[in-house]
Write a protein that holds these residues in place. Structure first.
Motif, PDB file in Angstrom:
ATOM      1  N   VAL A  60       0.829  -1.209   0.000  1.00 35.48           N
ATOM      2  CA  VAL A  60       0.000   0.000   0.000  1.00 35.48           C
ATOM      3  C   VAL A  60       0.863   1.258   0.000  1.00 35.48           C
ATOM      4  CG1 VAL A  60      -1.614   1.356   1.409  1.00 35.48           C
ATOM      5  CG2 VAL A  60      -1.993  -1.094   1.082  1.00 35.48           C
ATOM      6  N   LEU A  61       1.939   1.246   0.778  1.00 36.96           N
ATOM      7  CA  LEU A  61       2.770   2.444   0.893  1.00 36.96           C
ATOM      8  C   LEU A  61       3.575   2.723  -0.372  1.00 36.96           C
ATOM      9  CD1 LEU A  61       4.004   2.027   4.568  1.00 36.96           C
ATOM     10  CD2 LEU A  61       2.302   3.623   3.705  1.00 36.96           C
ATOM     11  N   GLN A  62       3.845   1.683  -1.170  1.00 36.10           N
ATOM     12  CA  GLN A  62       4.521   1.861  -2.461  1.00 36.10           C
ATOM     13  C   GLN A  62       5.828   2.644  -2.348  1.00 36.10           C
ATOM     14  OE1 GLN A  62       3.493   0.789  -5.837  1.00 36.10           O
ATOM     15  NE2 GLN A  62       2.493  -0.622  -4.430  1.00 36.10           N
ATOM     16  N   ARG A  63       6.613   2.337  -1.325  1.00 41.52           N
ATOM     17  CA  ARG A  63       7.901   3.000  -1.181  1.00 41.52           C
ATOM     18  C   ARG A  63       8.917   2.372  -2.138  1.00 41.52           C
ATOM     19  NH1 ARG A  63       4.876   6.140   1.167  1.00 41.52           N
ATOM     20  NH2 ARG A  63       5.035   6.690   3.389  1.00 41.52           N
ATOM     21  N   PRO A  64       9.806   3.187  -2.707  1.00 38.55           N
ATOM     22  CA  PRO A  64      10.855   2.626  -3.574  1.00 38.55           C
ATOM     23  C   PRO A  64      11.852   1.830  -2.754  1.00 38.55           C
ATOM     24  CG  PRO A  64      11.278   4.941  -3.149  1.00 38.55           C
ATOM     25  CD  PRO A  64       9.932   4.648  -2.554  1.00 38.55           C
ATOM     26  N   GLU A  65      12.654   1.003  -3.434  1.00 41.99           N
ATOM     27  CA  GLU A  65      13.675   0.251  -2.701  1.00 41.99           C
ATOM     28  C   GLU A  65      14.607   1.231  -2.000  1.00 41.99           C
ATOM     29  OE1 GLU A  65      15.832  -2.689  -4.734  1.00 41.99           O
ATOM     30  OE2 GLU A  65      14.119  -4.050  -4.945  1.00 41.99           O
ATOM     31  N   PRO A  66      14.913   0.976  -0.737  1.00 44.66           N
ATOM     32  CA  PRO A  66      15.746   1.922   0.018  1.00 44.66           C
ATOM     33  C   PRO A  66      17.157   1.995  -0.545  1.00 44.66           C
ATOM     34  CG  PRO A  66      15.436  -0.118   1.247  1.00 44.66           C
ATOM     35  CD  PRO A  66      14.524  -0.192   0.072  1.00 44.66           C
ATOM     36  N   THR A  67      17.711   3.197  -0.508  1.00 41.90           N
ATOM     37  CA  THR A  67      19.077   3.403  -0.985  1.00 41.90           C
ATOM     38  C   THR A  67      20.057   3.617   0.161  1.00 41.90           C
ATOM     39  OG1 THR A  67      18.632   5.770  -1.223  1.00 41.90           O
ATOM     40  CG2 THR A  67      18.276   4.376  -3.162  1.00 41.90           C
ATOM     41  N   SER A  68      19.557   3.637   1.383  1.00 40.46           N
ATOM     42  CA  SER A  68      20.413   3.783   2.562  1.00 40.46           C
ATOM     43  C   SER A  68      19.771   3.030   3.709  1.00 40.46           C
ATOM     44  CB  SER A  68      20.578   5.256   2.940  1.00 40.46           C
ATOM     45  OG  SER A  68      19.343   5.796   3.385  1.00 40.46           O
ATOM     46  N   TYR A  69      20.580   2.772   4.734  1.00 41.49           N
ATOM     47  CA  TYR A  69      20.036   2.062   5.888  1.00 41.49           C
ATOM     48  C   TYR A  69      18.998   2.920   6.607  1.00 41.49           C
ATOM     49  CZ  TYR A  69      19.833  -1.269   9.689  1.00 41.49           C
ATOM     50  OH  TYR A  69      19.393  -2.200  10.594  1.00 41.49           O
ATOM     51  N   ALA A  70      19.227   4.238   6.636  1.00 40.15           N
ATOM     52  CA  ALA A  70      18.271   5.136   7.273  1.00 40.15           C
ATOM     53  C   ALA A  70      16.916   5.053   6.571  1.00 40.15           C
ATOM     54  CB  ALA A  70      18.791   6.571   7.244  1.00 40.15           C
TER      55      ALA A  70
END
Length: 488
Positions: free
Chosen positions: A246-256
Motif C-alpha cells: 500500500v505504501l509503495q515506497r521505492p527500494e531503500p538506498t540507505s540504511y536510514a
C-alpha cells in the motif's frame, strides 16, 4: 515550547526551549526589566522566569502570550526560531553539545555557560567537539552507521509524539473498504483486505529463513509460512506485507531509508490491528476512570502485549496528553527497542544509539525477571536522574528467548493508570557506573587479575552491512523461491 504534543501537522511550530529562553532574556534586558520585575508582570515567581530563560522548562502558550505583552513585543517575535544575538547562538550551541551523548561519553564535567566565558573559548570548545564527531564518523564501521540512523529516526519519532496521522488515515480507509465494523480485526477480514488489494494467499513450508513473507507482484500472490515463529501473530505477517504494498515506497538506498520504511510498514500494520478510532475511544474511557492499562488494550483488540504497548505509545501523547517511554529488554538486560518523549534517559553510546546497551538493573524492565508471578502485571516507581517514573512491565517469549516489554510515564501522569498504588520502589543513578555497572569494591579487589571470561559476541555486531538494499535478506534464496512457485 508550545504545550501540545508535536504532530506531523504542526511539528514545524515547535520552538526550541533554549532559543526561546535566550530570546526572553534578551528582550527583557532590552526592556530594562529584572527577573523579578518580569515575573511580577506575568504573575509568576522569579525562579520560574529564570528556568524559562535557561531553557530548563517548556512554556505554555498562554504564558508566552503574557510574556510578549509584558515585554511589549508581538508573539511572533518571541517565537522566532533564530537566536537573538551571535553570543546567544554560541551559548545555545555549547549547551547542546554538552548535553549530547558524545560529550557525556567523555566523562568530563560540563563547563558553566557564564558571561566571563569568552566567545573565542566557546568557539574552541565547539571546534574540538566537531572534530571529535568527525573522527567518530570516520572510524565508525557500517553497523555503527546503522546505529546512528536508529538514533536519528528515534528523534524524529519523538518530535511527532510517535503518531503518524497520515498512516492512521490510510488504515481507516482500508478498514472502511472491507466494511470493518470496529473491534479486533479478524483473520477473515485480514484475508479479505488482501483480496481487496488484489492478492491471493499461499501458505508454504519452504519460505527462505531470512524472510517472513514474500510478495509476488507479477502474479498477485503473497507467500506466508505455514507455521509462525513463537509469539508471532499470524495476522501481523500478512498485514505488514500488505502495508508494504500500500505504501509503495521505492527500494531503500540507505540504511536510514530502510529503517524509516520498516517503521512506516509496522505502524500501518498495527493501525489496522488496533484501529485509531476504536482504540482512542476505549483509552479515553479508561483514562476517565483512571484505569489505563496496556493489558486491557491487548485484550480488547486481541493482539500481543508488545503490539498493544507500541500502539499505546502511538496514541497516548496525541490523544491522551500523556508522555510515555517504551523499552524492549532481553533477559540479559540488553536493550533492543526503545522510544521516549517524557525525558527519561536511556543508556546510549557516543553516537546516541540505544540498541545493544545495558539497562540499569534497578529499572522495572530488569526487576520484572526476578518476579515469580508471570501472570499479574508488574508495576514499579523508580527515582531516576531526570525524575520519578512509574513503569508497567511484562515478560514475553519469542524465538530469541524471553524479553520484557515496559511502558512508563513521569510521576505527574501516573494518576491515570491502574497499578499506581504499587509499593515497589527503586532508585537509579545510571549512567553513573557506581549504580549497577561497577562490581562491588570488595569483589573487584578479590578477583582483580584472576578472572578471564570469554564473551559471547553476536556476529551481527561485527558484520558489514550487505551490499543489497534489504539488509538481512538473502535475495538469491528469495528469487529462487519465487521461481519455484511461479508456475504453481
Amino acid at each position: 515550547m508550545l504545550d501540545r504534543a508535536p504532530t506531523p501537522d504542526h511539528a514545524e511550530e515547535v520552538l526550541d526551549s533554549l532559543t526561546l529562553g535566550r530570546r526572553i532574556r534578551q528582550l527583557r534586558s532590552d526592556a530594562g526589566l529584572t527577573l523579578a520585575e518580569l515575573g511580577e508582570r506575568i504573575g509568576v515567581a522569579t525562579s520560574h522566569v529564570s528556568v524559562l530563560e535557561n531553557g530548563k522548562r517548556e512554556a505554555k502558550l498562554g504564558e508566552l502570550q503574557s510574556i510578549a505583552r509584558a515585554l511589549g513585543v508581538p508573539l511572533e517575535r518571541l517565537l522566532s526560531s533564530e537566536a537573538p544575538t551571535g553570543r546567544a547562538a554560541l551559548e545555545i550551541a555549547l549547551t547542546r553539545v554538552q548535553e549530547g551523548p558524545l560529550f557525556a561519553a567523555l566523562g568530563i564535567p560540563s563547563l558553566p555557560v557564564r558571561k566571563s566565558l569568552s566567545d573565542d573559548a566557546i568557539r574552541t570548545i565547539l571546534s574540538l567537539h566537531a572534530e571529535l564527531e568527525r573522527v567518530h564518523r570516520e572510524r565508525a564501521a557500517t553497523p555503527e552507521e546503522a546505529r546512528r540512523a536508529n538514533a536519528e529516526l528515534r528523534g524524529e519519532m519523538r518530535a511527532r509524539g510517535n503518531h503518524y496521522g497520515e498512516l492512521e488515515q490510510t488504515a481507516a480507509g482500508l478498514l472502511k473498504a472491507i466494511k470493518h465494523e470496529g473491534g479486533p480485526l479478524s483473520q477473515r477480514l485480514a484475508a479479505e483486505l488482501a483480496a481487496h488489494l488484489g492478492f491471493s494467499l499461499h501458505y508454504v513450508t519452504d519460505l527462505p529463513s531470512s524472510t517472513r513473507t514474500i510478495t509476488d507482484l507479477e502474479h498477485g500472490r503473497i507467500y506466508l509460512p505455514v507455521q509462525n515463529a513463537p509469539g508471532r501473530d499470524p495476522r501481523t505477517n500478512l498485514l505488514q506485507a500488505l502495508a508494504g504494498h500500500v505504501l509503495q515506497r521505492p527500494e531503500p538506498t540507505s540504511y536510514a531509508e530502510f529503517l524509516r520504511q520498516r517503521v512506516e510498514t509496522n505502524y500501518l500494520a498495527a493501525a489496522l490491528l488496533v484501529p485509531e478510532g476504536d482504540a482512542v475511544e476505549f483509552l479515553q474511557a479508561a483514562k476517565a476512570k483512571r484505569e489505563l492499562a496496556v493489558e486491557d488494550l491487548r485484550d480488547r483488540f486481541a493482539v500481543s502485549y508488545e503490539t498493544a504497548a507500541h500502539r499505546f505509545t502511538n496514541l497516548a501523547t496525541e490523544h491522551l496528553a500523556i508522555p510515555v517511554h517504551f523499552l524492549k529488554v532481553s533477559a540479559a538486560g540488553v536493550l533492543s527497542k526503545a522510544y521516549e518523549n517524557d525525558s527519561v534517559k536511556f543508556p546510549t553510546d557516543a553516537l546516541g544509539a540505544v540498541e545493544g546497551q545495558s539497562v540499569c538493573r534497578k529499572w522495572s524492565a530488569r526487576q520484572v525477571f526476578d518476579e515469580p508471578d508471570r501472570f499479574s502485571p508488574f508495576h514499579q516507581y523508580t527515582d531516576k536522574p531526570t525524575g520519578t517514573y512509574w513503569c508497567t512491565s511484562r515478560i514475553e517469549s519469542g524465538s530469541a528467548g524471553e524479553f520484557s516489554i515496559s511502558v512508563g510515564t513521569p510521576f505527574a501522569h501516573v494518576k491515570w493508570f491502574r497499578g499506581r498504588e504499587t509499593q515497589r520502589r527503586g532508585s537509579s543513578t545510571c549512567p553513573d557506573p557506581s549504580c549497577c555497572q561497577d562490581a562491588p569494591p570488595e569483589l573487584a579487589a578479590r578477583w582483580a587479575g584472576a578472572a578471564r571470561p570469554q564473551a559471547r559476541i553476536n556476529s551481527s555486531l561485527l558484520a558489514a552491512m550487505p551490499r543489497e538494499t534489504l539488509p538481512g535478506v538473502d535475495r538469491t534464496e528469495v528469487f529462487a523461491f519465487l521461481e519455484r512457485h511461479a508456475g504453481v
